[in-house]
Design an enzyme around this catalytic site. Structure first.
Site, PDB file in Angstrom:
ATOM      1  N   HIS A 116     -41.642 127.767  91.967  1.00 35.32           N
ATOM      2  CA  HIS A 116     -42.445 128.974  91.752  1.00 35.32           C
ATOM      3  C   HIS A 116     -43.846 128.566  91.339  1.00 35.32           C
ATOM      4  O   HIS A 116     -44.049 127.589  90.656  1.00 35.32           O
ATOM      5  CB  HIS A 116     -41.818 129.852  90.656  1.00 35.32           C
ATOM      6  CG  HIS A 116     -42.300 131.258  90.689  1.00 35.32           C
ATOM      7  ND1 HIS A 116     -43.448 131.658  90.061  1.00 35.32           N
ATOM      8  CD2 HIS A 116     -41.807 132.348  91.321  1.00 35.32           C
ATOM      9  CE1 HIS A 116     -43.626 132.952  90.261  1.00 35.32           C
ATOM     10  NE2 HIS A 116     -42.652 133.396  91.038  1.00 35.32           N
ATOM     11  N   ASP A 122     -35.199 134.628  94.559  1.00 32.15           N
ATOM     12  CA  ASP A 122     -34.712 134.696  95.941  1.00 32.15           C
ATOM     13  C   ASP A 122     -33.488 133.831  96.195  1.00 32.15           C
ATOM     14  O   ASP A 122     -32.926 133.857  97.288  1.00 32.15           O
ATOM     15  CB  ASP A 122     -35.836 134.275  96.893  1.00 32.15           C
ATOM     16  CG  ASP A 122     -36.971 135.274  96.847  1.00 32.15           C
ATOM     17  OD1 ASP A 122     -38.129 134.861  96.604  1.00 32.15           O
ATOM     18  OD2 ASP A 122     -36.709 136.484  96.995  1.00 32.15           O
TER      19      ASP A 122
HETATM   20  C1  SDX Z   1     -41.626 134.728  95.266  1.00 37.59           C
HETATM   21  O1  SDX Z   1     -45.897 134.552  92.860  1.00 37.59           O
HETATM   22  C2  SDX Z   1     -44.844 135.293  92.595  1.00 37.59           C
HETATM   23  O2  SDX Z   1     -44.694 135.865  91.536  1.00 37.59           O
HETATM   24  C3  SDX Z   1     -43.867 135.431  93.750  1.00 37.59           C
HETATM   25  C4  SDX Z   1     -42.560 136.114  93.421  1.00 37.59           C
HETATM   26  C5  SDX Z   1     -42.760 137.577  93.136  1.00 37.59           C
HETATM   27  O3  SDX Z   1     -41.887 138.164  92.458  1.00 37.59           O
HETATM   28  O4  SDX Z   1     -43.727 138.163  93.708  1.00 37.59           O
HETATM   29  O5  SDX Z   1     -41.931 135.496  92.314  1.00 37.59           O
HETATM   30  C6  SDX Z   1     -41.603 136.056  94.618  1.00 37.59           C
HETATM   31  O6  SDX Z   1     -42.379 134.544  96.193  1.00 37.59           O
HETATM   32  C7  SDX Z   1     -40.761 133.628  94.711  1.00 37.59           C
HETATM   33  C8  SDX Z   1     -40.968 132.272  95.472  1.00 37.59           C
HETATM   34  C9  SDX Z   1     -40.143 132.375  96.758  1.00 37.59           C
HETATM   35  N1  SDX Z   1     -40.423 131.234  97.638  1.00 37.59           N
HETATM   36  C10 SDX Z   1     -39.513 130.272  97.829  1.00 37.59           C
HETATM   37  O7  SDX Z   1     -38.442 130.204  97.227  1.00 37.59           O
HETATM   38  C11 SDX Z   1     -39.900 129.259  98.904  1.00 37.59           C
HETATM   39  C12 SDX Z   1     -39.589 127.849  98.400  1.00 37.59           C
HETATM   40  N2  SDX Z   1     -40.503 127.562  97.294  1.00 37.59           N
HETATM   41  C13 SDX Z   1     -41.712 126.898  97.627  1.00 37.59           C
HETATM   42  O8  SDX Z   1     -42.219 127.093  98.897  1.00 37.59           O
HETATM   43  C14 SDX Z   1     -42.687 126.796  96.487  1.00 37.59           C
HETATM   44  O9  SDX Z   1     -41.980 126.529  95.344  1.00 37.59           O
HETATM   45  C15 SDX Z   1     -43.629 127.946  96.234  1.00 37.59           C
HETATM   46  C16 SDX Z   1     -44.333 128.393  97.457  1.00 37.59           C
HETATM   47  C17 SDX Z   1     -42.896 129.099  95.636  1.00 37.59           C
HETATM   48  C18 SDX Z   1     -44.654 127.430  95.251  1.00 37.59           C
HETATM   49  O10 SDX Z   1     -45.298 126.365  95.939  1.00 37.59           O
HETATM   50  P1  SDX Z   1     -46.288 125.460  95.173  1.00 37.59           P
HETATM   51  O11 SDX Z   1     -47.337 126.285  94.562  1.00 37.59           O
HETATM   52  O12 SDX Z   1     -46.696 124.315  96.043  1.00 37.59           O
HETATM   53  O13 SDX Z   1     -45.330 124.916  94.028  1.00 37.59           O
HETATM   54  P2  SDX Z   1     -45.738 123.898  92.977  1.00 37.59           P
HETATM   55  O14 SDX Z   1     -47.216 123.735  92.876  1.00 37.59           O
HETATM   56  O15 SDX Z   1     -44.992 124.208  91.732  1.00 37.59           O
HETATM   57  O16 SDX Z   1     -45.129 122.539  93.613  1.00 37.59           O
HETATM   58  C19 SDX Z   1     -45.046 121.407  92.789  1.00 37.59           C
HETATM   59  C20 SDX Z   1     -44.473 120.332  93.673  1.00 37.59           C
HETATM   60  C21 SDX Z   1     -45.212 120.177  94.999  1.00 37.59           C
HETATM   61  O17 SDX Z   1     -45.095 118.802  95.340  1.00 37.59           O
HETATM   62  P3  SDX Z   1     -46.415 117.884  95.088  1.00 37.59           P
HETATM   63  O18 SDX Z   1     -47.533 118.494  95.899  1.00 37.59           O
HETATM   64  O19 SDX Z   1     -46.674 117.937  93.587  1.00 37.59           O
HETATM   65  O20 SDX Z   1     -45.991 116.513  95.590  1.00 37.59           O
HETATM   66  O21 SDX Z   1     -43.112 120.656  94.016  1.00 37.59           O
HETATM   67  C22 SDX Z   1     -42.994 120.711  95.431  1.00 37.59           C
HETATM   68  C23 SDX Z   1     -44.377 120.937  95.995  1.00 37.59           C
HETATM   69  O22 SDX Z   1     -44.460 120.394  97.286  1.00 37.59           O
HETATM   70  N3  SDX Z   1     -42.137 121.865  95.706  1.00 37.59           N
HETATM   71  C24 SDX Z   1     -40.958 121.808  96.311  1.00 37.59           C
HETATM   72  C25 SDX Z   1     -40.470 123.116  96.321  1.00 37.59           C
HETATM   73  N4  SDX Z   1     -41.356 123.927  95.733  1.00 37.59           N
HETATM   74  C26 SDX Z   1     -42.391 123.156  95.345  1.00 37.59           C
HETATM   75  N5  SDX Z   1     -40.279 120.786  96.841  1.00 37.59           N
HETATM   76  C27 SDX Z   1     -39.072 121.088  97.405  1.00 37.59           C
HETATM   77  N6  SDX Z   1     -38.533 122.336  97.445  1.00 37.59           N
HETATM   78  C28 SDX Z   1     -39.218 123.358  96.915  1.00 37.59           C
HETATM   79  N7  SDX Z   1     -38.682 124.601  96.963  1.00 37.59           N
END
Ligand code: SDX
Length: 394
Positions: free
Chosen positions: A270, A328
């Site tokens: 998140h 989700d």
């Molecule tokens: C919602 O914003 C909100 O409030 C949204 C929401 C709402 O109620 O409106 O809460 C609803 O959208 C929830 C999120 C749903 N999406 C998913 O579940 C999709 C899977 N999650 C990811 O795509 C991701 O976690 C995001 C998009 C949610 C956040 O992406 P970020 O901003 O890149 O996450 P981060 O900065 O915390 O990531 C830190 C690291 C990164 O690696 P590095 O660049 O540091 O090497 O963790 C990695 C990311 O690549 N990472 C993941 C991951 N999520 C982040 N690696 C593997 N699996 C994942 N799910």
């Protein structure tokens, strides 16, 4: 150096705004709607009570609640011409595509609630949006399965009315299951608002230009559809189905950790929560309630989800990146068990989030200092240069 600017790689678009509606403490895993913990609202109230709270800032008295429920109920039907609008879609159109189109089209039907400078018109538009989303969502579902539309039945509560519009058929009596209706109503509460997420920011930005509320909500629906946002519930269930059995989990964990692999664990991580999403805990409990009510003793998808969560939460990559299940992760299992196809999962998210979008849009419109949103940029393109004619270009 890129010509006119010094490029700062640390620059991120952390545009923020002030709001009194929702508070998130991402490190502590806290979510408050107007100061009330999501756990308490989900436990004790219903979705329309949460709608009232998000819109007006206080929990309603009994009289206010009754009046609000009545006002929403008076707007549950859509213009009959909307039925013909649906007929233009292919039957296999994604219901989110239909929702983006139909919600935007509402401004073509309701000219008496598009003048955003008039508080009365804004209030009517808000009631209409909250009331008509379940009707349009149910119509999108019925259309996709070739069944006739079911009109709202206003002696039912909001969520029971929606379930009936989705699952009733003309040829037999439909009885709403109160346990499932209460569970779905709680799921709507969990999805109602979430501060300045991508779709809410979209609605605010669209609204800042003075666009009518129906068009702004349509923009929010479009943004929510993405798999990184609201589309994650559909993607998470598809991921669990693809994993299939717990023994296949390690290979997906490895893929999620592989920087060269675009695969991410859907329903994990998140932007704000660096702890367990409080909604996910309530969602997991609700999943068990629904499966129990439906007599589903052993859901293989739930087994995979629980095992996946346990493995990920012990994995140093996920711990170091602070990746936890979000709302989700479990919602798809519950909605599938209730009878909804995966294509409807994000539609249900949009149905619930409509009140949050409306509340945030209203807060922005009512702010006298509000101006049109206009994010700036760091220019990293070519420096100023003179035109070269075709002949000179060789
Ligand atoms: C919602 O914003 C909100 O409030 C949204 C929401 C709402 O109620 O409106 O809460 C609803 O959208 C929830 C999120 C749903 N999406 C998913 O579940 C999709 C899977 N999650 C990811 O795509 C991701 O976690 C995001 C998009 C949610 C956040 O992406 P970020 O901003 O890149 O996450 P981060 O900065 O915390 O990531 C830190 C690291 C990164 O690696 P590095 O660049 O540091 O090497 O963790 C990695 C990311 O690549 N990472 C993941 C991951 N999520 C982040 N690696 C593997 N699996 C994942 N799910």
């Amino acid at each position: 150096q890129t010509g006119m600017f010094t490029y700062d790689p640390g620059f991120t678009s952390t545009a923020s705004c002030e709001s009194k509606i929702t508070y998130i403490d991402g490190d502590a895993g806290v979510l408050l709607y107007r100061g009330y913990p999501i756990e308490q609202l989900a436990e004790h109230g219903d979705f329309l009570e949460t709608c009232y709270l998000l819109l007006y800032g206080e929990l309603p008295t009994a009289a206010q609640k009754a009046d609000f429920d009545y006002r929403v109920t008076r707007h549950t039907m859509v213009h009959e011409q909307m039925n013909r609008f649906f007929m233009g879609f292919r039957r296999d159109a994604h219901p989110m595509a239909i929702m983006v189109a139909c919600v935007g089209a509402l401004s073509a039907f309701y000219h008496d609630s598009t003048d955003i400078s008039d508080p009365q018109q804004r209030m009517i538009a808000s009631m209409r949006m909250i009331a008509k989303m379940p009707t349009l969502a149910a119509m999108a579902y019925k259309y996709s399965i070739g069944q006739p539309f079911v009109y709202p039945q206003n002696d039912l509560d909001y969520t029971s009315n929606f379930l009936r519009m989705c699952f009733a058929v003309p040829c037999e009596e439909y009885k709403v299951n109160p346990v499932l209706s209460r569970a779905l109503d709680r799921i709507f509460i969990l999805h109602a608002d979430h501060e300045q997420n991508a779709s809410t920011s979209t609605v605010r930005l669209a609204g800042s230009s003075g666009a009518n509320p129906f068009a702004c909500i349509a923009a929010g629906i479009a943004c929510l559809w993405g798999p990184a946002h609201g589309g994650a519930n559909e993607a998470a269930l598809k991921m669990l189905e693809e994993i299939g059995t717990p023994d296949r989990i390690p290979q997906y964990i490895a893929k999620a950790k592989d920087k060269n692999d675009p695969f991410r664990l859907m329903g994990f991580g998140h932007r704000v929560y660096k702890n367990y999403d409080p909604r996910a805990r309530i969602m997991q409990k609700t999943t068990h309630e629904v499966l129990n009510e439906l007599g589903i003793k052993d859901d293989p998808l739930l087994d995979v989800a629980i095992e996946l969560e346990q493995i990920a939460l012990k994995d140093e990559y996920f711990l170091e990146k602070k990746l936890y299940p979000n709302i989700d992760f479990y919602s798809g299992i519950t909605l599938k068990a209730m009878g909804f196809p995966t294509s409807m999962f994000t539609v249900l998210f949009a149905l619930a989030r409509t009140v949050g979008w409306i509340a945030q849009w209203s807060e922005m419109i009512e702010d006298p200092s509000q101006r049109i949103g206009r994010p700036r940029q760091l220019y990293t393109g070519a420096p100023k240069r003179d035109y070269v004619t075709l002949a000179q270009r060789g």
